[in-house]
Motif scaffolding. Sequence first.
Motif, mmCIF file in Angstrom:
data_model
loop_
_atom_site.group_PDB
_atom_site.id
_atom_site.type_symbol
_atom_site.label_atom_id
_atom_site.label_comp_id
_atom_site.label_asym_id
_atom_site.label_seq_id
_atom_site.Cartn_x
_atom_site.Cartn_y
_atom_site.Cartn_z
ATOM 1 N N THR A 1 -24.624 8.708 -63.649
ATOM 2 C CA THR A 1 -25.670 8.132 -64.856
ATOM 3 C C THR A 1 -25.272 8.781 -66.291
ATOM 4 O O THR A 1 -26.207 8.861 -66.827
ATOM 5 C CB THR A 1 -26.915 9.234 -64.267
ATOM 6 O OG1 THR A 1 -26.481 10.853 -63.858
ATOM 7 C CG2 THR A 1 -27.420 8.522 -63.219
ATOM 8 N N TYR B 1 -30.371 0.411 -64.645
ATOM 9 C CA TYR B 1 -31.208 1.188 -63.751
ATOM 10 C C TYR B 1 -31.203 -0.575 -63.211
ATOM 11 O O TYR B 1 -31.350 -1.103 -63.696
ATOM 12 C CB TYR B 1 -32.476 1.730 -64.805
ATOM 13 C CG TYR B 1 -31.973 2.851 -65.292
ATOM 14 C CD1 TYR B 1 -31.885 4.755 -64.492
ATOM 15 C CD2 TYR B 1 -31.200 3.348 -66.809
ATOM 16 C CE1 TYR B 1 -31.473 5.037 -64.781
ATOM 17 C CE2 TYR B 1 -31.200 4.356 -67.711
ATOM 18 C CZ TYR B 1 -30.572 5.188 -66.485
ATOM 19 O OH TYR B 1 -30.484 6.912 -67.256
ATOM 20 N N SER C 1 -22.857 2.696 -57.720
ATOM 21 C CA SER C 1 -24.739 2.652 -57.802
ATOM 22 C C SER C 1 -24.605 4.063 -57.190
ATOM 23 O O SER C 1 -24.408 4.828 -56.400
ATOM 24 C CB SER C 1 -25.430 1.411 -57.273
ATOM 25 O OG SER C 1 -25.346 1.994 -55.667
ATOM 26 N N THR C 2 -25.715 4.885 -57.937
ATOM 27 C CA THR C 2 -26.203 5.809 -57.149
ATOM 28 C C THR C 2 -28.210 6.506 -57.486
ATOM 29 O O THR C 2 -28.114 5.544 -58.167
ATOM 30 C CB THR C 2 -26.237 6.817 -58.168
ATOM 31 O OG1 THR C 2 -25.935 8.523 -57.465
ATOM 32 C CG2 THR C 2 -25.801 7.661 -59.534
ATOM 33 N N CYS C 3 -28.225 6.917 -56.554
ATOM 34 C CA CYS C 3 -30.339 7.034 -56.592
ATOM 35 C C CYS C 3 -30.127 7.743 -58.234
ATOM 36 O O CYS C 3 -29.646 8.763 -58.312
ATOM 37 C CB CYS C 3 -29.941 7.535 -55.476
ATOM 38 S SG CYS C 3 -30.265 7.246 -53.929
ATOM 39 N N THR C 4 -32.061 8.166 -58.408
ATOM 40 C CA THR C 4 -32.033 8.055 -59.918
ATOM 41 C C THR C 4 -33.244 8.444 -59.412
ATOM 42 O O THR C 4 -34.292 7.272 -58.542
ATOM 43 C CB THR C 4 -31.416 7.218 -61.210
ATOM 44 O OG1 THR C 4 -31.982 8.536 -62.289
ATOM 45 C CG2 THR C 4 -32.010 6.114 -61.641
ATOM 46 N N ASN D 1 -37.620 4.535 -54.726
ATOM 47 C CA ASN D 1 -36.520 3.402 -54.924
ATOM 48 C C ASN D 1 -35.691 3.019 -56.429
ATOM 49 O O ASN D 1 -35.536 1.797 -56.714
ATOM 50 C CB ASN D 1 -36.718 1.976 -54.200
ATOM 51 C CG ASN D 1 -37.654 2.358 -52.533
ATOM 52 O OD1 ASN D 1 -36.557 3.225 -52.375
ATOM 53 N ND2 ASN D 1 -38.470 1.271 -52.147
ATOM 54 N N GLN D 2 -35.069 3.502 -56.926
ATOM 55 C CA GLN D 2 -34.435 3.691 -58.309
ATOM 56 C C GLN D 2 -33.279 3.824 -57.693
ATOM 57 O O GLN D 2 -32.039 4.630 -57.753
ATOM 58 C CB GLN D 2 -34.858 4.521 -59.531
ATOM 59 C CG GLN D 2 -36.368 4.282 -58.989
ATOM 60 C CD GLN D 2 -36.643 5.165 -60.998
ATOM 61 O OE1 GLN D 2 -36.183 5.492 -61.800
ATOM 62 N NE2 GLN D 2 -37.567 6.275 -59.939
ATOM 63 N N LYS D 3 -31.600 3.091 -59.094
ATOM 64 C CA LYS D 3 -30.782 2.979 -58.515
ATOM 65 C C LYS D 3 -30.060 3.122 -60.272
ATOM 66 O O LYS D 3 -31.020 2.548 -61.055
ATOM 67 C CB LYS D 3 -29.734 1.431 -58.033
ATOM 68 C CG LYS D 3 -30.286 1.769 -56.950
ATOM 69 C CD LYS D 3 -29.580 2.813 -55.410
ATOM 70 C CE LYS D 3 -29.671 2.668 -54.424
ATOM 71 N NZ LYS D 3 -30.252 3.716 -53.278
ATOM 72 N N VAL E 1 -26.748 1.705 -61.650
ATOM 73 C CA VAL E 1 -24.943 0.722 -61.475
ATOM 74 C C VAL E 1 -23.855 0.548 -62.897
ATOM 75 O O VAL E 1 -24.048 0.980 -63.670
ATOM 76 C CB VAL E 1 -26.031 -0.873 -61.186
ATOM 77 C CG1 VAL E 1 -24.989 -1.105 -60.346
ATOM 78 C CG2 VAL E 1 -27.350 -0.038 -59.952
#
Length: 138
Positions: free
Chosen positions: A16, A48, A96-99, A108-110, A112
Amino acid sequence: YWVRQAEEDVMFAQLTSFHHLDFAQNHQFVYFSTEEEQMIWQIFAAFYTGSDNDFYYISCNMDADSLQYIIDEARSRSEHIYDVEVTSSDKILTLSTCTRRFPALGKNQKFVVMAKLIDSAPVEAEVTANPSPKRPSL
């Protein structure tokens, strides 16, 4: 930005950091090494996304038109405008990673980062702020 293929080195929370313009300008390449080869990938989008229904950015065995749609959509969502030419014939790396950047979207956000494989010496591109990146559907 370095990504190494080893279980003890898997850390994507720092991904991020590409949200910040100065970081994106100073870290334009992903260096990925395996036992067989060393690859350099040039970043062309950092964005995002919400649920899979918002924007399905994972591509496997797609035709050229579908892959070009993903590339174009990723660029429209990108926090920054990368002056990098990319087409559906390029090999694409997606990280990608969760955020939880947008509270209304829940879990349910990524975040990328997408890059294309380059086969020559890296040349930095111009990276500027995107004044109106497309945001996830709330």
